[in-house]
Scaffold this motif. Sequence first.
Motif, mmCIF file in Angstrom:
data_model
loop_
_atom_site.group_PDB
_atom_site.id
_atom_site.type_symbol
_atom_site.label_atom_id
_atom_site.label_comp_id
_atom_site.label_asym_id
_atom_site.label_seq_id
_atom_site.Cartn_x
_atom_site.Cartn_y
_atom_site.Cartn_z
ATOM 1 N N UNK A 145 -58.059 106.739 14.194
ATOM 2 C CA UNK A 145 -58.184 106.448 15.614
ATOM 3 C C UNK A 145 -57.652 107.604 16.460
ATOM 4 N N UNK A 146 -56.598 108.258 16.012
ATOM 5 C CA UNK A 146 -56.060 109.406 16.750
ATOM 6 C C UNK A 146 -57.082 110.542 16.777
ATOM 7 N N UNK A 147 -57.759 110.786 15.656
ATOM 8 C CA UNK A 147 -58.787 111.834 15.628
ATOM 9 C C UNK A 147 -59.959 111.473 16.546
ATOM 10 N N UNK A 148 -60.364 110.212 16.531
ATOM 11 C CA UNK A 148 -61.472 109.792 17.399
ATOM 12 C C UNK A 148 -61.112 109.929 18.881
ATOM 13 N N UNK A 149 -59.923 109.505 19.251
ATOM 14 C CA UNK A 149 -59.498 109.614 20.651
ATOM 15 C C UNK A 149 -59.366 111.074 21.056
ATOM 16 N N UNK A 150 -58.812 111.902 20.176
ATOM 17 C CA UNK A 150 -58.711 113.336 20.470
ATOM 18 C C UNK A 150 -60.071 113.971 20.649
ATOM 19 N N UNK A 151 -61.026 113.599 19.793
ATOM 20 C CA UNK A 151 -62.383 114.139 19.914
ATOM 21 C C UNK A 151 -63.044 113.702 21.214
ATOM 22 N N UNK A 152 -62.884 112.426 21.572
ATOM 23 C CA UNK A 152 -63.454 111.949 22.834
ATOM 24 C C UNK A 152 -62.805 112.646 24.035
ATOM 25 N N UNK A 153 -61.496 112.862 23.967
ATOM 26 C CA UNK A 153 -60.811 113.556 25.067
ATOM 27 C C UNK A 153 -61.331 114.983 25.203
#
Length: 134
Positions: free
Chosen positions: A112-120
């Motif tokens: 989830x941290x990687x997904x949120x970072x990618x979206x940001x």
Amino acid sequence: MKFPSIFRVAHPQRFEIKPRYYDPVKEEIEQRTSRIKKELQAEGKIPLDGDDLDSDFYSSSIRGAFASGSQIRGRSTSPFNSAGLMRLVIFVLLIVAVFGYIYLGPEALYTMAYLIGGLALLVVFFRIKGKSGK
């Protein structure tokens, strides 16, 4: 000697009363003047004023503004800029993170941290691209 501090110390609030002066003669003159002015306007001897702020004709511009839910003029709001939506997204992400951690372990949090970072990063990229394209 007072030592410097980063904290604010509460001071007692002082009671201040600002007297209002009441002049019954002046108020009576204003009431008579407004009554005579209304009578003359009703008879047509003087023209009607559009900006008359008399208590009978005055209506607040804020009346019903909160109930109608309309926007303030000149302010454009987007659902993506509202604080309520941001709180909802953060709340949902926290709930998903807690349940993901319970069911899948720490790998769910890393994913989830990687997904949120990618979206940001995508959001930042499109904002920068949008500004340079103007």
